[in-house]
Design a protein around this motif. Structure first.
Motif, mmCIF file in Angstrom:
data_model
loop_
_atom_site.group_PDB
_atom_site.id
_atom_site.type_symbol
_atom_site.label_atom_id
_atom_site.label_comp_id
_atom_site.label_asym_id
_atom_site.label_seq_id
_atom_site.Cartn_x
_atom_site.Cartn_y
_atom_site.Cartn_z
ATOM 1 N N LEU A 156 0.822 -1.205 0.000
ATOM 2 C CA LEU A 156 0.000 0.000 0.000
ATOM 3 C C LEU A 156 0.860 1.261 0.000
ATOM 4 O O LEU A 156 0.518 2.251 -0.655
ATOM 5 C CB LEU A 156 -0.928 -0.008 1.223
ATOM 6 C CG LEU A 156 -1.968 -1.132 1.239
ATOM 7 C CD1 LEU A 156 -2.818 -1.050 2.502
ATOM 8 C CD2 LEU A 156 -2.850 -1.085 0.010
ATOM 9 N N ALA A 160 -2.116 3.263 5.242
ATOM 10 C CA ALA A 160 -1.967 1.830 5.005
ATOM 11 C C ALA A 160 -2.523 1.017 6.176
ATOM 12 O O ALA A 160 -3.280 0.057 5.981
ATOM 13 C CB ALA A 160 -0.499 1.490 4.765
ATOM 14 N N THR A 218 -6.336 1.240 6.321
ATOM 15 C CA THR A 218 -6.966 0.403 5.297
ATOM 16 C C THR A 218 -6.994 -1.050 5.723
ATOM 17 O O THR A 218 -8.014 -1.743 5.582
ATOM 18 C CB THR A 218 -6.225 0.550 3.958
ATOM 19 O OG1 THR A 218 -6.188 1.928 3.577
ATOM 20 C CG2 THR A 218 -6.903 -0.250 2.859
ATOM 21 N N SER A 248 -7.919 -1.001 -2.989
ATOM 22 C CA SER A 248 -6.989 -1.544 -2.000
ATOM 23 C C SER A 248 -7.748 -2.165 -0.841
ATOM 24 O O SER A 248 -7.379 -3.229 -0.339
ATOM 25 C CB SER A 248 -6.060 -0.444 -1.485
ATOM 26 O OG SER A 248 -5.246 0.067 -2.519
#
Length: 509
Positions: free
Chosen positions: A74, A84, A87, A250
């Motif tokens: 990421l 990151a 997420t 993502s």
């Protein structure tokens, strides 16, 4: 004198006070087309996995090299470390929900994933989701085994020297192939001993791997005199218009990382002592561990940037930079334990049951595990990790879309259509409640087809970055591709409920 009438032995399912259901001996037909010992419900006396066992299972599975590399992928796409980790944390909270919902059938009925799928897809139709899950697991098995073999190769090369300069076979040093094969054999030897051996292995593997990761953090922090400048690096995307087009695909990719287990988690929860054990064990084990592991990978990489002038995201490559023999040996054992822990649990157990479901009279759990090992090598899926775009957007996105579609049908059938009430003998009986049309529930197939097309039909790749056309396989579905897992799950769930109505409570005509 009154004669004593012996009690009549039960012939149907028996429920205990905890709501766990089991079948008395001889309650199922002796039809080896749909039954073998590994597919039968686990007896209540053998359902004894505790909260710790499930938490340890997730700790052991989460602490592996591909999990460590998720944050790095990421960041490579332009996120900073906070974006990151956010997420990854959000993805694991989301995927926990279907994990708990499908896992419910395990402690209650003692059945594995392919048998649960018979209720919605039919006794024969269940092979469709089972084969998809098995194919994904075989690919993951190949990826994890190759990465584990590479780790052994790097660390042993540091100990003995000269390994990288060995003669090449198939473009790789023959010493790397030896490490790969030895690691492959070790994995299959453990799983061949059965699920109880896996439970014992996970119990001690989980704390060992945590200690290994913390030791790596302490070592790099000591060398760096603190954590390095990586934590201060700004996001290349910001939190505006550039961020969201990367965030959503993502997020779906991170969900897809464990969407495999959201289907076949009954393979493990069927050994659970009760619902409380599987719910608390998974809740304590999955989202917390994955988030902490992402943080740990960022902190360690930050320290590596301070020490070496460049971020070293691969923990094996980082451990290989030490010249301490004991440190190298400890790192080697940690890599072995961590990779074996996730690979045999996440990528061998499921296809072993799935393949047994395909041909019960020919394939049992152990044979299924061996087939998985062979197929996992033959399809060489480790190439999928070549770039973050290919790994996160193409591989994980495609897999997530299909598996989300299956998850939607399983959840809809078990929770909304049947309200968690299953006819346990009928799951093994041709011609019974779940026989539908010659063993296939065509409504489930229709929901899967529509959900799958919506989820992955718009798959696209940037020019030169992947196998799909840039405008998408089906151009007008391209906007849905970034939300593949969610689209597949919701579309199949809604359509399946609409098609089935209340039919699940009646024997199909």
């Amino acid at each position: 004198m009154t004669a004593t009438v012996p009690p009549v032995p039960p012939t149907g399912p028996i429920a205990d006070p905890a709501g766990r259901v089991e079948l008395p001996p001889g309650a199922l037909p002796a039809d080896d087309r749909f039954v073998n010992d590994d597919l039968l419900p686990v007896p209540v006396s053998r359902r004894r996995w505790t909260t710790y066992n499930f938490a340890a299972l997730w700790v052991g599975m989460a602490h592996n090299i591909p999990s460590w590399l998720l944050a790095s992928g990421l960041v490579a796409l332009g996120m900073d470390w906070k974006q990151a980790v956010f997420t990854i944390a959000l993805a694991n909270l989301i995927v926990l929900a279907p994990m708990l919902l499908t896992g419910h059938a395990g402690p209650k009925y003692g059945i594995p994933f392919p048998v649960l799928a018979r209720a919605s897809f039919g006794l024969r139709g269940a092979n469709l989701p089972a084969i998809i899950r098995a194919a994904v697991a075989c690919a993951w098995f190949g990826i994890q085994t190759w990465i584990g073999g590479q780790g052994i190769f790097v660390l042993l090369g540091k100990l003995f020297g000269g390994w990288a300069e060995a003669a090449k076979v198939g473009g790789q040093p023959w010493t790397l192939w030896v490490c790969f094969v030895l690691f492959w054999v070790l994995e299959l030897a453990i799983i061949y001993r059965g699920m109880e051996a896996l439970r014992r292995f996970e119990n001690w593997a989980a704390p060992f791997v945590i200690v290994g990761a913390l030791v790596l953090l302490a070592w790099i922090a000591a060398k760096a005199g603190g954590l390095g400048p990586l934590l201060d690096q700004p996001s290349e995307l910001g939190w505006g218009a550039d961020f969201w087009p990367v965030f959503f695909p993502s997020l779906m990719g991170m969900i897809a990382f464990w969407s495999t287990l959201s289907l076949n988690i009954p393979d493990f929860t069927r050994f659970g002592a009760g619902q409380r054990a599987q719910i608390w064990g998974q809740t304590l084990g999955l989202p917390t561990t994955m988030t902490l592991f992402a943080l740990l990978s960022v902190f360690v990489t930050s320290g590596s940037q301070a020490v070496y002038g460049a971020a070293v995201w691969d923990p094996v490559a980082l451990a290989g930079k030490t010249d301490n023999v004991f440190g190298l040996l400890f790192a080697l054992v940690t890599v072995l334990v961590a990779t074996i822990s996730v690979n045999i649990a996440a990528n061998v157990v499921s296809p072993a049951y799935d393949l047994a479901n395909l041909a019960p009279r020919l394939v049992n759990f152990r044979r299924g595990a061996l087939i998985t090992g062979v197929v996992g090598v033959l399809i060489t899926p480790w190439k999928l990790t070549a770039t973050p775009e290919l790994y996160i957007f193409t591989w994980l996105g495609l897999v997530g879309g299909l598996l989300g579609t299956v998850a939607g049908i399983l959840i809809a059938d078990y929770w909304l259509v049947r309200r968690t009430v299953l006819d346990l003998p009928a799951l093994y009986t041709p011609g019974g409640r779940y026989w539908y049309t010659s063993g296939w529930n065509l409504r489930a197939v229709a929901a899967f087809t529509v959900g799958g097309v919506l989820a992955i039909g718009g798959s696209h790749s940037a020019p030169g970055k992947g196998p799909f056309p840039s405008e998408g396989l089906i151009p007008f579905l391209r906007p849905l591709a970034d939300y593949g897992w969610a689209v597949g799950l919701m579309a199949s769930l809604v359509l399946y409920v609409a098609l089935m109505g209340t039919r699940g409570s009646r024997t199909p005509a």
